[in-house]
Motif scaffolding. Structure first.
Motif, PDB file in Angstrom:
ATOM      1  N   TYR A   1       0.837  -1.228  -0.185  1.00  0.00           N
ATOM      2  CA  TYR A   1       0.115   0.088  -0.097  1.00  0.00           C
ATOM      3  C   TYR A   1       0.733   1.018   0.029  1.00  0.00           C
ATOM      4  O   TYR A   1       1.850   1.261   0.882  1.00  0.00           O
ATOM      5  CB  TYR A   1      -0.853   0.007   1.462  1.00  0.00           C
ATOM      6  CG  TYR A   1      -1.556  -1.211   1.405  1.00  0.00           C
ATOM      7  CD1 TYR A   1      -3.036  -1.276   0.758  1.00  0.00           C
ATOM      8  CD2 TYR A   1      -1.108  -2.438   2.155  1.00  0.00           C
ATOM      9  CE1 TYR A   1      -3.895  -2.542   0.796  1.00  0.00           C
ATOM     10  CE2 TYR A   1      -2.012  -3.585   2.153  1.00  0.00           C
ATOM     11  CZ  TYR A   1      -3.408  -3.546   1.639  1.00  0.00           C
ATOM     12  OH  TYR A   1      -3.991  -4.826   1.567  1.00  0.00           O
ATOM     13  N   THR A   2       0.349   2.352  -0.677  1.00  0.00           N
ATOM     14  CA  THR A   2       0.952   3.699  -0.552  1.00  0.00           C
ATOM     15  C   THR A   2      -0.318   4.582  -0.278  1.00  0.00           C
ATOM     16  O   THR A   2      -1.404   4.463  -0.520  1.00  0.00           O
ATOM     17  CB  THR A   2       1.637   3.927  -1.820  1.00  0.00           C
ATOM     18  OG1 THR A   2       0.890   3.812  -2.912  1.00  0.00           O
ATOM     19  CG2 THR A   2       3.007   3.097  -2.004  1.00  0.00           C
ATOM     20  N   GLU A   3       0.255   5.847  -0.065  1.00  0.00           N
ATOM     21  CA  GLU A   3      -0.654   6.980   0.246  1.00  0.00           C
ATOM     22  C   GLU A   3      -0.173   8.344  -0.509  1.00  0.00           C
ATOM     23  O   GLU A   3       0.981   8.544  -0.574  1.00  0.00           O
ATOM     24  CB  GLU A   3      -0.933   7.256   1.759  1.00  0.00           C
ATOM     25  CG  GLU A   3      -1.856   8.350   1.885  1.00  0.00           C
ATOM     26  CD  GLU A   3      -1.914   8.705   3.511  1.00  0.00           C
ATOM     27  OE1 GLU A   3      -2.594   9.592   3.899  1.00  0.00           O
ATOM     28  OE2 GLU A   3      -1.078   8.273   4.396  1.00  0.00           O
ATOM     29  N   ALA A   4      -1.389   9.017  -1.005  1.00  0.00           N
ATOM     30  CA  ALA A   4      -0.934  10.209  -1.778  1.00  0.00           C
ATOM     31  C   ALA A   4      -1.866  10.818  -2.178  1.00  0.00           C
ATOM     32  O   ALA A   4      -3.146  10.350  -2.709  1.00  0.00           O
ATOM     33  CB  ALA A   4       0.131   9.919  -3.161  1.00  0.00           C
ATOM     34  N   SER A   5      -1.932  12.271  -1.734  1.00  0.00           N
ATOM     35  CA  SER A   5      -3.051  13.203  -2.117  1.00  0.00           C
ATOM     36  C   SER A   5      -4.255  12.949  -1.686  1.00  0.00           C
ATOM     37  O   SER A   5      -5.238  12.714  -2.579  1.00  0.00           O
ATOM     38  CB  SER A   5      -2.930  13.528  -3.646  1.00  0.00           C
ATOM     39  OG  SER A   5      -1.561  14.067  -4.207  1.00  0.00           O
ATOM     40  N   GLY A   6      -4.610  12.321  -0.498  1.00  0.00           N
ATOM     41  CA  GLY A   6      -6.119  11.993  -0.158  1.00  0.00           C
ATOM     42  C   GLY A   6      -6.465  10.684  -0.592  1.00  0.00           C
ATOM     43  O   GLY A   6      -7.676  10.334  -0.470  1.00  0.00           O
TER      44      GLY A   6
END
Length: 159
Positions: free
Chosen positions: A76-81
């Motif tokens: 998993y990754t997270e970026a810009s909401g």
């Protein structure tokens, strides 16, 4: 007439774990290793039935197009909401030509047999692209023929 979507807060890592457990039999039959690497809960806002169909299709394809003794990594990754689930295999991969047709052509023109001659309809990826977009997300596909593919599915993070 389309179905009404029911958006709810979903733990994406839990949904992935459920799908991986359902497909464990198929990956075991091909002596494949599925490495599910959650770093904790990942909460998204989406329709749970759509999320399950999306994950089943992508994980099923990873198993289908990965040889015996192959590996599938899910992380998993997270970026810009947005939260993204990455499903990356070291399978057969796709040519540039096939990659360019992926979401533009359906049916027999795109369908291929898996590494154990598993059949396909060629409709799955068109459908999951639509489901992903209906849930406010998008998809990316990276692939190298002979080296594998990575599908990245982005969902809106739950507030």
């Amino acid at each position: 007439m389309g179905l009404k979507l029911s958006f709810e807060k979903i733990d994406l890592t839990e949904a992935v774990a459920e799908v991986v457990s359902v497909f464990a039999y198929f990956s075991k039959n091909k002596d494949q290793q599925i490495n599910h690497l959650p770093a904790g809960p990942v909460f998204i806002q989406a329709d749970l039935s759509h999320v399950r169909i999306i994950l089943q299709n992508i994980i099923g394809n990873a198993i289908k197009f990965t040889q015996h003794n192959g590996t599938i990594d899910v992380f998993y990754t997270e970026a810009s909401g947005l939260y993204a689930v990455h499903i990356k295999d070291n399978g057969v991969g796709m040519s540039e030509e096939k990659l360019s047709k992926l979401f533009k052509v359906s049916g027999k023109a795109i369908s291929e047999q898996g590494t154990d001659k598993e059949a396909g309809t060629g409709l799955g990826l068109m459908l999951i692209k639509q489901f992903t977009e209906e849930n406010g997300g998008h998809m990316e596909v990276r692939s190298v023929e002979g080296k594998g593919s990575e599908f990245i599915i982005y969902f809106k993070a739950a507030l």
